[in-house]
Design a protein around this motif. Structure first.
Motif, short mmCIF file in Angstrom:
data_model
loop_
_atom_site.label_atom_id
_atom_site.label_comp_id
_atom_site.label_asym_id
_atom_site.label_seq_id
_atom_site.Cartn_x
_atom_site.Cartn_y
_atom_site.Cartn_z
N UNK A 82 0.84 -1.20 0.00
CA UNK A 82 0.00 0.00 0.00
C UNK A 82 0.88 1.25 0.00
N UNK A 83 0.51 2.23 -0.83
CA UNK A 83 1.24 3.48 -0.95
C UNK A 83 0.35 4.65 -0.56
N UNK A 84 0.92 5.83 -0.37
CA UNK A 84 0.10 6.99 -0.01
C UNK A 84 -0.94 7.32 -1.08
N UNK A 85 -2.01 7.94 -0.67
CA UNK A 85 -3.01 8.45 -1.61
C UNK A 85 -2.31 9.36 -2.62
N UNK A 86 -2.66 9.16 -3.90
CA UNK A 86 -1.97 9.89 -4.97
C UNK A 86 -2.66 11.20 -5.32
N UNK A 87 -3.99 11.21 -5.34
CA UNK A 87 -4.74 12.41 -5.74
C UNK A 87 -5.89 12.64 -4.78
N UNK A 88 -6.17 13.89 -4.51
CA UNK A 88 -7.34 14.30 -3.74
C UNK A 88 -8.06 15.41 -4.51
N UNK A 89 -9.36 15.56 -4.33
CA UNK A 89 -10.11 16.60 -5.04
C UNK A 89 -9.87 17.97 -4.39
N UNK A 90 -8.76 18.61 -4.77
CA UNK A 90 -8.32 19.82 -4.07
C UNK A 90 -8.16 21.03 -4.99
N UNK A 91 -8.65 20.93 -6.23
CA UNK A 91 -8.55 22.04 -7.17
C UNK A 91 -9.94 22.44 -7.65
N UNK A 92 -10.10 23.67 -8.13
CA UNK A 92 -11.43 24.09 -8.61
C UNK A 92 -11.99 23.21 -9.72
N UNK A 93 -11.12 22.62 -10.55
CA UNK A 93 -11.58 21.82 -11.69
C UNK A 93 -11.84 20.35 -11.32
N UNK A 94 -11.50 19.95 -10.07
CA UNK A 94 -11.80 18.57 -9.65
C UNK A 94 -12.33 18.53 -8.21
N UNK A 95 -12.94 19.62 -7.75
CA UNK A 95 -13.26 19.79 -6.35
C UNK A 95 -14.27 18.78 -5.82
N UNK A 96 -15.06 18.16 -6.73
CA UNK A 96 -16.05 17.17 -6.30
C UNK A 96 -15.65 15.75 -6.66
N UNK A 97 -14.42 15.58 -7.09
CA UNK A 97 -13.94 14.23 -7.34
C UNK A 97 -12.88 14.14 -8.41
N UNK A 98 -11.83 13.36 -8.12
CA UNK A 98 -10.86 12.98 -9.13
C UNK A 98 -11.33 11.63 -9.67
N UNK A 99 -12.09 11.67 -10.75
CA UNK A 99 -12.72 10.47 -11.26
C UNK A 99 -11.73 9.61 -12.04
N UNK A 100 -12.22 8.51 -12.58
CA UNK A 100 -11.37 7.47 -13.16
C UNK A 100 -10.49 7.96 -14.30
N UNK A 101 -9.38 7.25 -14.49
CA UNK A 101 -8.45 7.56 -15.55
C UNK A 101 -7.36 6.51 -15.63
N UNK A 102 -6.23 6.89 -16.19
CA UNK A 102 -5.20 5.92 -16.54
C UNK A 102 -3.82 6.52 -16.30
N UNK A 103 -2.78 5.73 -16.62
CA UNK A 103 -1.41 6.16 -16.38
C UNK A 103 -0.53 5.78 -17.57
N UNK A 104 0.56 6.53 -17.74
CA UNK A 104 1.51 6.24 -18.79
C UNK A 104 2.87 6.80 -18.38
#
Length: 493
Positions: A82-104
């Protein structure tokens, strides 16, 4: 006013509260969060010699809330750190959720592409955003976010349902498939492109659904495998069709070819991915051995969740990772090879006949259990397997030789699991052809879940929550069924 979310706040809460979680139904080798709610797998990627998996996460309760990105990593996809939480909804453009996505990976850095979710004036607004990391653990959001907004989307989809970007590299250009829908509530997958992961442009409507394919498509993933292009996605409320799509939401594989000049997907076949009750939002990666590996949320929307109702402090887990191939325009899954490296076979039985008698294997079923049954059905009519049998309680499996249907029924085990389906869904079935008259049932049980692999053709995944622990396995048949091999084992954790 709602208290602000931050990564630091989430990690502090987890560290100080994870010991309060009730362990009764928790898994041994499937990914879970240390506390709280989990849904879609996100950012499944091979990075710097390790497998990283992120996931939709709300640490503060065992029900859905403003989405964070949880994070874990592994060297073998069985043992996880287990690692630390990577993202939190802390910006005006994601304030209600950092929804699903991917990595590269790009230039030695790990990039996350996710959906920023905002609720404003009783409307939802969704845009695509990026965060990056030098070490794969601590992430910084781009100051240019969102990188795909309403202006770039234009009239090609609705900004109110526009989510789940899956990013990939092809011919030195970055592409992202994103889910949306049209004005008639039909699913639509959009294709975007970029040379630098920062400046994006609309490419095409890759594929659009019809009225028989659900009201919204979620979590798309596009990849090339065994000479075919595969587009997997999760349709909401796709109508039942024969044995397929009986859950309120489903997972589907579209197989065909992409015309990269026009950006259009030509479909040759599509079908449900898993025929159990609990399998949603799968995502894939390609690792350093060129294996295409898939993992999914081993749960279903709008269902009873005993670990929440019983205040156990957690809900949701991921499936066993699965290696993919395409054969005869079908997406074929097999358990991740690594799992056999950690498998300890504790008992092996050979050459046993089942006829009118019921054979009971006492104390063969545990929370961490592997079973492989290879059985000759040429002289049999039906086969019944009862797993975790105690009294009238068991998880029931049944095979009918005439119809060649394998049936999974969880009605008689544990708590009643209700959903929003029109009728209580307690049984699912799928066609499984015998191979040289034989049926192979390979089963991975991990406390409150079972994943079944059938003749290397179909899979069925289900959760269940026993009230009384059942330790026996019973096998019975109509006609003469001949057990060639029956193995029991455990996954070393």
């Amino acid at each position: 006013m709602r208290e602000a979310f931050t990564v630091d706040k989430a990690n502090f809460f987890i560290e100080n509260n994870k010991n309060k979680v009730d362990e009764k139904y928790r898994h041994h080798y499937h990914v879970m969060a240390p506390i709280g709610w989990v849904n879609d797998p996100n950012g499944f990627v091979y990075f710097q010699g390790e497998y990283h998996l992120f996931y939709q996460y709300y640490p503060y309760d065992s029900c859905w809330g403003p989405m964070h990105w949880g994070h874990t990593k592994s060297r073998d996809l069985i043992h996880w750190e287990e690692l630390p939480v990577a993202l939190a909804p802390d910006k005006p453009y994601d304030k209600d959720g950092c929804f699903s996505g991917s990595a590269i990976e790009k230039d030695g850095k790990l990039y996350l592409m996710y959906t920023g979710h905002v609720e404003k004036n009783d409307r939802t607004y969704q845009t695509q955003c990026i965060a990056f990391s030098e070490d794969g653990i601590h992430f910084e959001k781009l100051c240019q976010n969102p990188v795909i907004d309403e202006k770039i989307l234009n009239t090609n989809g609705t900004i109110h349902d526009f989510r789940d970007p899956k990013v990939f590299l092809r011919n030195e250009k970055y592409y992202s498939v994103v889910a949306s829908k049209n004005e008639e509530d039909k699913g639509r997958i959009l294709l975007f492109e970029s040379k630098d992961m920062l400046n994006w442009s609309f490419t095409s409507i890759l594929l659009e659904g019809d009225a028989t394919q659900g009201i919204m498509w979620e979590c798309p993933d596009l990849f090339h495998l065994n000479g075919k292009d595969v587009l997997i996605m999760s349709p909401i409320q796709i109508p039942k069709k024969g044995d397929e799509y009986h859950n309120i939401s489903s997972t589907v594989a579209f197989i065909g070819l992409v015309n990269w000049e026009t950006g259009k997907f030509s479909v040759e076949n599509y079908h449900e991915i898993d025929f159990g009750f609990d399998f949603y939002a799968p995502q894939t990666l390609e690792d350093n051995q060129s294996r295409r590996i898939m993992i999914a949320w081993m749960q279903m929307w709008d269902r009873t969740l005993p670990t929440h109702d019983l205040a156990h402090g957690w809900a949701g887990a991921m499936s066993l990772p699965r290696e993919l191939s395409v054969k005869d325009n079908q997406l074929i899954q097999k358990p991740i090879t690594f799992v056999y490296d950690s498998l300890n076979i504790t008992q092996a039985i050979h050459a046993l006949t089942v006829s009118s008698n019921t054979i009971t294997f006492d104390n063969s079923v545990g929370d961490n259990m592997y079973m492989r049954l290879l059985i000759d059905m040429t002289e049999a009519d039906e086969l019944t397997i009862q797993l975790a049998k105690v009294g009238e309680s068991s998880l029931q499996m049944h095979y009918d030789c005439q119809t060649q249907k394998f049936i999974l029924n969880r009605e008689k085990i544990g708590y009643k699991l209700e959903g929003r389906e029109q009728e209580l869904l307690v049984q699912r079935q799928t066609q499984v052809s015998l191979i040289d008259g034989q049926l192979e049932v390979e089963l991975f049980r991990d406390t409150s879940s079972v994943e079944i692999f059938l003749n290397k053709q179909k899979t069925m995944s289900t959760t269940f929550y026993e009230i009384i622990k059942g330790k026996n396995l019973e096998i019975s048949s109509s006609g003469i069924a001949k057990i060639i091999t029956l193995e029991f084992g455990q996954i070393k954790t």
